[in-house]
Design a protein around this motif. Structure first.
Motif, PDB file in Angstrom:
ATOM      1  N   ALA A   1     -92.416 -42.834  32.858  1.00  0.00           N
ATOM      2  CA  ALA A   1     -93.422 -43.895  32.907  1.00  0.00           C
ATOM      3  C   ALA A   1     -93.402 -44.736  31.626  1.00  0.00           C
ATOM      4  CB  ALA A   1     -94.803 -43.284  33.122  1.00  0.00           C
ATOM      5  N   ILE A   2     -93.170 -44.083  30.499  1.00  0.00           N
ATOM      6  CA  ILE A   2     -93.075 -44.820  29.233  1.00  0.00           C
ATOM      7  C   ILE A   2     -91.856 -45.730  29.244  1.00  0.00           C
ATOM      8  CG2 ILE A   2     -92.666 -44.573  26.755  1.00  0.00           C
ATOM      9  CD1 ILE A   2     -94.402 -42.107  26.771  1.00  0.00           C
ATOM     10  N   VAL A   3     -90.715 -45.201  29.681  1.00  0.00           N
ATOM     11  CA  VAL A   3     -89.501 -46.002  29.749  1.00  0.00           C
ATOM     12  C   VAL A   3     -89.698 -47.197  30.687  1.00  0.00           C
ATOM     13  CG1 VAL A   3     -87.079 -46.011  30.463  1.00  0.00           C
ATOM     14  CG2 VAL A   3     -87.988 -44.076  29.163  1.00  0.00           C
ATOM     15  N   ALA A   4     -90.356 -46.970  31.817  1.00  0.00           N
ATOM     16  CA  ALA A   4     -90.589 -48.045  32.772  1.00  0.00           C
ATOM     17  C   ALA A   4     -91.481 -49.128  32.177  1.00  0.00           C
ATOM     18  CB  ALA A   4     -91.212 -47.479  34.050  1.00  0.00           C
ATOM     19  N   GLU A   5     -92.482 -48.738  31.419  1.00  0.00           N
ATOM     20  CA  GLU A   5     -93.363 -49.727  30.790  1.00  0.00           C
ATOM     21  C   GLU A   5     -92.583 -50.583  29.805  1.00  0.00           C
ATOM     22  OE1 GLU A   5     -97.834 -49.998  28.905  1.00  0.00           O
ATOM     23  OE2 GLU A   5     -96.698 -48.156  28.548  1.00  0.00           O
ATOM     24  N   ILE A   6     -91.765 -49.951  28.971  1.00  0.00           N
ATOM     25  CA  ILE A   6     -90.976 -50.702  27.991  1.00  0.00           C
ATOM     26  C   ILE A   6     -89.968 -51.600  28.695  1.00  0.00           C
ATOM     27  CG2 ILE A   6     -89.348 -50.486  26.077  1.00  0.00           C
ATOM     28  CD1 ILE A   6     -90.703 -47.818  25.380  1.00  0.00           C
ATOM     29  N   ALA A   7     -89.356 -51.104  29.761  1.00  0.00           N
ATOM     30  CA  ALA A   7     -88.413 -51.925  30.528  1.00  0.00           C
ATOM     31  C   ALA A   7     -89.114 -53.149  31.103  1.00  0.00           C
ATOM     32  CB  ALA A   7     -87.784 -51.097  31.644  1.00  0.00           C
TER      33      ALA A   7
ATOM     34  N   GLY B   1     -99.389 -39.052  25.136  1.00  0.00           N
ATOM     35  CA  GLY B   1    -100.407 -40.022  24.761  1.00  0.00           C
ATOM     36  C   GLY B   1    -100.198 -40.538  23.347  1.00  0.00           C
ATOM     37  N   ALA B   2     -99.874 -39.642  22.415  1.00  0.00           N
ATOM     38  CA  ALA B   2     -99.632 -40.049  21.032  1.00  0.00           C
ATOM     39  C   ALA B   2     -98.384 -40.925  20.934  1.00  0.00           C
ATOM     40  CB  ALA B   2     -99.490 -38.818  20.147  1.00  0.00           C
ATOM     41  N   LYS B   3     -97.373 -40.608  21.734  1.00  0.00           N
ATOM     42  CA  LYS B   3     -96.143 -41.398  21.738  1.00  0.00           C
ATOM     43  C   LYS B   3     -96.415 -42.813  22.240  1.00  0.00           C
ATOM     44  CE  LYS B   3     -91.435 -41.289  23.631  1.00  0.00           C
ATOM     45  NZ  LYS B   3     -90.411 -40.443  24.278  1.00  0.00           N
ATOM     46  N   ARG B   4     -97.129 -42.937  23.335  1.00  0.00           N
ATOM     47  CA  ARG B   4     -97.440 -44.278  23.861  1.00  0.00           C
ATOM     48  C   ARG B   4     -98.336 -45.036  22.886  1.00  0.00           C
ATOM     49  NH1 ARG B   4    -101.317 -46.556  28.112  1.00  0.00           N
ATOM     50  NH2 ARG B   4    -100.246 -48.446  28.793  1.00  0.00           N
ATOM     51  N   GLU B   5     -99.228 -44.325  22.242  1.00  0.00           N
ATOM     52  CA  GLU B   5    -100.110 -44.941  21.262  1.00  0.00           C
ATOM     53  C   GLU B   5     -99.304 -45.617  20.155  1.00  0.00           C
ATOM     54  OE1 GLU B   5    -102.310 -42.914  17.653  1.00  0.00           O
ATOM     55  OE2 GLU B   5    -103.297 -42.407  19.540  1.00  0.00           O
ATOM     56  N   GLN B   6     -98.286 -44.948  19.626  1.00  0.00           N
ATOM     57  CA  GLN B   6     -97.491 -45.527  18.557  1.00  0.00           C
ATOM     58  C   GLN B   6     -96.617 -46.667  19.061  1.00  0.00           C
ATOM     59  OE1 GLN B   6     -97.875 -44.717  15.186  1.00  0.00           O
ATOM     60  NE2 GLN B   6     -96.823 -46.692  15.141  1.00  0.00           N
TER      61      GLN B   6
ATOM     62  N   ARG C   1    -107.435 -46.223  22.503  1.00  0.00           N
ATOM     63  CA  ARG C   1    -107.035 -45.422  23.661  1.00  0.00           C
ATOM     64  C   ARG C   1    -108.182 -44.593  24.213  1.00  0.00           C
ATOM     65  NH1 ARG C   1    -103.309 -40.308  21.807  1.00  0.00           N
ATOM     66  NH2 ARG C   1    -103.858 -39.619  23.908  1.00  0.00           N
ATOM     67  N   GLY C   2    -109.171 -44.298  23.356  1.00  0.00           N
ATOM     68  CA  GLY C   2    -110.307 -43.500  23.804  1.00  0.00           C
ATOM     69  C   GLY C   2    -111.149 -44.184  24.859  1.00  0.00           C
ATOM     70  N   LEU C   3    -110.967 -45.501  25.029  1.00  0.00           N
ATOM     71  CA  LEU C   3    -111.722 -46.255  26.023  1.00  0.00           C
ATOM     72  C   LEU C   3    -111.105 -46.149  27.417  1.00  0.00           C
ATOM     73  CD1 LEU C   3    -112.269 -49.489  23.888  1.00  0.00           C
ATOM     74  CD2 LEU C   3    -113.810 -47.530  24.115  1.00  0.00           C
ATOM     75  N   ASP C   4    -109.942 -45.520  27.517  1.00  0.00           N
ATOM     76  CA  ASP C   4    -109.199 -45.464  28.778  1.00  0.00           C
ATOM     77  C   ASP C   4    -108.861 -44.021  29.114  1.00  0.00           C
ATOM     78  OD1 ASP C   4    -107.600 -45.828  30.960  1.00  0.00           O
ATOM     79  OD2 ASP C   4    -105.949 -46.780  29.878  1.00  0.00           O
ATOM     80  N   SER C   5    -109.497 -43.488  30.140  1.00  0.00           N
ATOM     81  CA  SER C   5    -109.272 -42.095  30.523  1.00  0.00           C
ATOM     82  C   SER C   5    -107.884 -41.862  31.105  1.00  0.00           C
ATOM     83  CB  SER C   5    -110.330 -41.654  31.545  1.00  0.00           C
ATOM     84  OG  SER C   5    -110.260 -42.453  32.720  1.00  0.00           O
ATOM     85  N   GLU C   6    -107.182 -42.933  31.485  1.00  0.00           N
ATOM     86  CA  GLU C   6    -105.853 -42.813  32.073  1.00  0.00           C
ATOM     87  C   GLU C   6    -104.770 -43.333  31.128  1.00  0.00           C
ATOM     88  OE1 GLU C   6    -105.959 -44.735  35.828  1.00  0.00           O
ATOM     89  OE2 GLU C   6    -107.433 -43.353  36.696  1.00  0.00           O
ATOM     90  N   PHE C   7    -105.048 -43.308  29.831  1.00  0.00           N
ATOM     91  CA  PHE C   7    -104.107 -43.848  28.853  1.00  0.00           C
ATOM     92  C   PHE C   7    -102.800 -43.059  28.825  1.00  0.00           C
ATOM     93  CE2 PHE C   7    -102.197 -43.950  24.636  1.00  0.00           C
ATOM     94  CZ  PHE C   7    -102.160 -45.300  24.350  1.00  0.00           C
ATOM     95  N   THR C   8    -102.885 -41.740  28.874  1.00  0.00           N
ATOM     96  CA  THR C   8    -101.696 -40.901  28.740  1.00  0.00           C
ATOM     97  C   THR C   8    -100.831 -40.968  29.994  1.00  0.00           C
ATOM     98  OG1 THR C   8    -102.870 -39.389  27.267  1.00  0.00           O
ATOM     99  CG2 THR C   8    -100.863 -38.563  28.303  1.00  0.00           C
ATOM    100  N   PRO C   9     -99.553 -41.325  29.868  1.00  0.00           N
ATOM    101  CA  PRO C   9     -98.673 -41.428  31.038  1.00  0.00           C
ATOM    102  C   PRO C   9     -98.313 -40.043  31.579  1.00  0.00           C
ATOM    103  CG  PRO C   9     -97.436 -41.808  29.031  1.00  0.00           C
ATOM    104  CD  PRO C   9     -98.873 -41.709  28.623  1.00  0.00           C
ATOM    105  N   PRO C  10     -97.898 -39.969  32.839  1.00  0.00           N
ATOM    106  CA  PRO C  10     -97.586 -38.661  33.431  1.00  0.00           C
ATOM    107  C   PRO C  10     -96.304 -38.053  32.888  1.00  0.00           C
ATOM    108  CG  PRO C  10     -97.105 -40.420  34.992  1.00  0.00           C
ATOM    109  CD  PRO C  10     -97.812 -41.052  33.836  1.00  0.00           C
ATOM    110  N   ASP C  11     -95.345 -38.880  32.475  1.00  0.00           N
ATOM    111  CA  ASP C  11     -94.072 -38.355  31.991  1.00  0.00           C
ATOM    112  C   ASP C  11     -93.351 -39.436  31.191  1.00  0.00           C
ATOM    113  OD1 ASP C  11     -92.937 -40.121  33.946  1.00  0.00           O
ATOM    114  OD2 ASP C  11     -93.119 -38.536  35.453  1.00  0.00           O
ATOM    115  N   ASP C  12     -92.203 -39.067  30.628  1.00  0.00           N
ATOM    116  CA  ASP C  12     -91.426 -40.006  29.830  1.00  0.00           C
ATOM    117  C   ASP C  12     -90.912 -41.170  30.657  1.00  0.00           C
ATOM    118  OD1 ASP C  12     -91.017 -39.643  26.952  1.00  0.00           O
ATOM    119  OD2 ASP C  12     -90.422 -37.608  27.478  1.00  0.00           O
TER     120      ASP C  12
ATOM    121  N   ALA D   1     -84.542 -49.645  27.190  1.00  0.00           N
ATOM    122  CA  ALA D   1     -85.882 -49.083  27.140  1.00  0.00           C
ATOM    123  C   ALA D   1     -85.848 -47.592  26.826  1.00  0.00           C
ATOM    124  CB  ALA D   1     -86.610 -49.334  28.463  1.00  0.00           C
ATOM    125  N   ALA D   2     -84.887 -46.873  27.389  1.00  0.00           N
ATOM    126  CA  ALA D   2     -84.792 -45.431  27.141  1.00  0.00           C
ATOM    127  C   ALA D   2     -84.499 -45.154  25.677  1.00  0.00           C
ATOM    128  CB  ALA D   2     -83.707 -44.817  28.027  1.00  0.00           C
TER     129      ALA D   2
END
Length: 483
Positions: free
Chosen positions: A330-336, A356-361, A317-328, A343-344
């Motif tokens: 966005a994470i749900v949308a990615e999983i969907a 960021g840590a949540k998306r990482e896992q 993740r350190g290679l991507d400055s935009e890794f961390t999503p803006p909100d939950d 997904a929720a």
């Protein structure tokens, strides 16, 4: 001056004086003709038998790729199809490890100092082989539809060719061609698993050891063609044959504008990046999806050991400055977008901490741990045997993507010593013991992973079996396909 050792192999005599600890290194042996000029974007062909003894004391050039810390000091060239052998001096019919490096399909090299096979060969009493394969667009661009009929899975074809050379010649170096374990990490593990679906490779290995990768991350043919079109547009040509007159550096530079550099997009169900292509519909290299081969029982005779870490994406993740999503959301949308009906619910199962840590896992599980567990379950269900291990840090904390490969060969750098006092040295030894048991005997000392709450070996501050370690993960992702 150390005495020269000469091996009389079917491919020709091979000589080396690079000897130490009872092991001779034979470096830079060509296993295929150079894929240059008119042979660019074509399948590898066997190298002619050399009439005079080949002095094999230097690594061959590494594949063309973007420069990185891993290729510092290494020569880069399209003429890269060479392999290396570390053989104990008194070897006779010893088990063989065939190493396939990682690098995100964009780079990598068998000449990286971490991959020196001397210590592994000496301590395990095995023969170690490593081989280069083409990377990036030169190795994985799909251009059959644009006038280059062999340009599909060329990097995988290189691995197959090197494996065939090994099967035909390793006996002369003291290896047993009937005992070849293909061992790969990251993209090398995805390539290694794909060999199960390559009919011409199936007789050339008998075991698989997959580290941070498995029978997944296949690029659909239609997507591969779109990425091939993007490459032509980035280079500024209309057809595949025009690429034959373009400088290799230009192609390597252009591939940065193909697909995405973001790790989630690169490893989505339809990857936005180059990789192994599911090309069975165009009479390509693969006969089927490798996971389907496992499920059908056609890989039943191949023991499989799958290793993962608990925080695979932490370092990536350190290679991507935009890794961390803006909100939950966005994470749900990615999983969907991966086809999850709930997904929720999946997102909620990973808690409500730092995004960021949540998306990482989530990505660690979806890209690496989930496919490893499912491949093991499928292999055992089909009548074969497969085991799962998780590699942790020496203090027992979760490890990142690169830790296993940094310690596996025992070539610790920096301040690490070899007196057993350094924590990494202890972890390195434990890992090599597990690898040796599998390579030499085709088994592991804990139970096969044959059910969702099955045993997982944890290797870090010690070695312990943890039943049910992957059960929650498998349950939360049930019904979500990981292609």
């Amino acid at each position: 001056m150390t005495a020269e050792r000469v091996v009389h192999a079917p491919a020709g005599d091979v000589a080396s004086s690079r000897r130490g600890d009872g092991v001779t290194a034979f470096l830079g042996i060509p296993f295929a003709s150079p894929p240059v000029g008119e042979r660019r974007f074509r399948a590898p062909v066997a190298h002619p038998v050399w009439p005079e003894p080949l002095v094999a004391e230097r690594f061959g050039a590494s594949p063309m790729q973007q420069r990185s810390v891993f290729t510092e000091g290494l020569d880069l060239s399209e003429d890269c199809l060479t392999l290396n052998i570390w053989a104990p001096d008194a070897a006779v019919d010893l088990p063989v490890v065939f190493w396939v490096y990682g690098g995100g399909f964009a780079g990598g090299s068998s000449a990286v100092p971490l991959f020196d096979g001397s210590r592994l060969a000496a301590e395990a009493g095995i023969v170690v082989v490593s081989a280069n394969h083409r990377t990036g667009a030169l190795g994985f661009a799909s251009l059959v539809h644009r006038g280059l009929p062999e340009a599909s899975n060329l990097g995988l074809r290189d691995v197959v060719a090197a494996l065939r050379w090994t099967a035909e010649n390793i006996g002369a170096f003291g290896g047993d061609p009937a005992q070849v374990t293909v061992m790969g990490q990251s993209s090398g593990a995805f390539l290694s698993a794909a060999l199960l679906a390559v009919p011409e490779a199936r007789s050339d290995f008998d075991k698989l050891l997959l580290i941070s990768g498995g029978a997944s991350r296949l690029v659909p043919e239609e997507q591969a063609e779109r990425l091939g079109d993007q490459l032509l547009a980035a280079v500024g040509v209309e057809s595949g044959p025009e690429l034959l007159s373009v400088g290799a550096e230009t192609i390597v530079e252009a591939q940065r504008r193909v697909g995405s550099l973001e790790i989630g997009a690169r490893n989505a169900p339809v990857p936005e990046s180059l990789g192994v292509v599911l090309d069975h519909d165009i009479d390509g290299v693969l006969s089927a999806h490798p996971l389907d081969v496992i499920r059908s029982g056609r890989a039943e005779r191949v023991p499989i050991l799958l290793m993962v870490t608990g925080a695979e994406v932490a370092g990536l993740r350190g290679l991507d400055s935009e890794f961390t999503p803006p909100d939950d959301r966005a994470i749900v949308a990615e999983i969907a977008g991966w086809g999850a009906a709930d997904a929720a619910g999946i997102a909620a199962a990973y808690g409500h901490g730092e995004l960021g840590a949540k998306r990482e896992q989530i990505l660690t599980d979806f890209i690496y741990r989930l496919p490893a567990a499912r491949a093991a379950l499928a292999q055992n269900a089909a009548g074969g045997r497969a085991w799962v291990a998780q590699i942790d840090e020496p203090d027992g904390s979760l490890a990142g993507h690169d830790l296993p490969v940094r310690v596996l060969f025992g070539n610790l750098d920096g301040t690490e010593g070899r007196d057993g006092a350094d924590p990494l040295e202890g972890l390195s030894g434990r890992l090599r013991d597990i690898v040796t048991e599998f390579v030499v005997h085709g088994r592991s000392d804990w139970a096969p992973f044959d059910r969702a709450d099955g045993d997982v070996l944890r290797v870090g501050d010690g070695v312990r079996v943890e039943p049910g370690a992957f059960a929650d993960m498998l349950r939360r992702w049930e019904g979500v396909v990981r292609p």
